[in-house]
Write a protein that holds these residues in place. Structure first.
Motif: not given
Length: 260
Positions: A204-208, A182-185, A226-230
């Motif tokens: 931090q958080g789930p990763l794309q 959900g982030s563009s950073n 949506k690849v790596l969960p939290l």
């Protein structure tokens, strides 16, 4: 970001200068008696390499290894002795670097024997080195999306190392970014070695992830949203949800578009 885009187009220009991935090439191949010598090689696949190709593994010279970008590439090889070898040859996956320029490939013994006609496996092994013809072919993993494995060296939350598995088509991953879902950073990752990428700036958080993927002249972004969960864990393989199937464009003439 501007630097990354410039680097991206530089890579495309570099790849177009030598793009000839479906053309046939003449060379030589030798073999290792133990496939473990190749599965534990410079690409970093370890025992997972055996699942990529049924033990048909290969080490390639630096021009094929491409500083790790060539890891996971598939090749069709056939030896040029028609009384000993099959016309269709054998398909192999590149899993290691061959620093010895006496042969372009060093194969697992299983792949070496697979080039021979039925009942002539021991004869080809006795030769040790054979003249071959080879060409790059598309990797096909029909029931597998591109997967991301979190390496054991990862240390949450300060360090993340991953490697890519089941990379289809005739493609090379030449850039990787990671961001929180959900982030563009976006934060860039570096190639640690072979198929392994890492960063010490872990969001931090789930990763794309987003990847720069090249195939001959062509290159594009691939987003895995949506690849790596939290609670991602070391040693676990995660489905990226995307499948890479691009076929390389050609930069030489004539090229071999047929099958052996």
């Amino acid at each position: 970001m501007a630097f990354f885009l410039c680097f991206f187009f530089f890579l495309l220009a570099s790849s177009s200068a030598s793009a000839c991935d479906r053309c046939s090439h003449q060379s030589k191949a030798a073999y290792f008696s133990k496939a473990s010598a190749l599965s534990s090689g410079a690409c970093g696949y370890d025992s997972l390499a055996l699942g990529l190709s049924g033990g048909h593994l290969a080490a390639g010279v630096p021009s094929l290894f491409k500083s790790g970008a060539g890891c996971g590439a598939c090749y069709q090889l056939r030896c040029k002795n028609p009384t000993l070898c099959k016309k269709e040859g054998a398909r192999v996956v590149l899993t290691d670097l061959n620093p010895n320029n006496q042969t372009e490939f060093v194969l697992s013994s299983r792949a070496f024997v697979a080039m021979a006609q039925d009942g002539k496996g021991q004869q080809i092994l006795k030769l040790g080195i054979v003249d071959i013809e080879y060409k790059r072919v598309a990797c096909e993993f029909k029931n597998q999306n591109l997967a991301v494995r979190v390496e054991e060296s990862s240390k949450k939350p300060d360090y993340l190392a991953i490697k890519f598995l089941y990379q289809g088509g005739q493609t090379e991953i030449v850039g990787v970014d990671v961001a929180q879902v959900g982030s563009s950073n976006w934060r860039f990752m570096s190639r640690n070695h072979g198929a392994v990428w890492d960063t010490s700036r872990v969001p931090q958080g789930p990763l794309q992830f987003r990847l720069v993927v090249t195939a001959g002249y062509d290159g594009k972004w691939v987003w895995a949203q949506k690849v790596l969960p939290l609670d991602w864990k070391n040693g676990v393989i995660y489905d990226s949800g995307v499948k890479i199937t691009e076929i390389a464009q050609e930069g030489c003439f004539p090229c071999d578009d047929g099958t052996w």
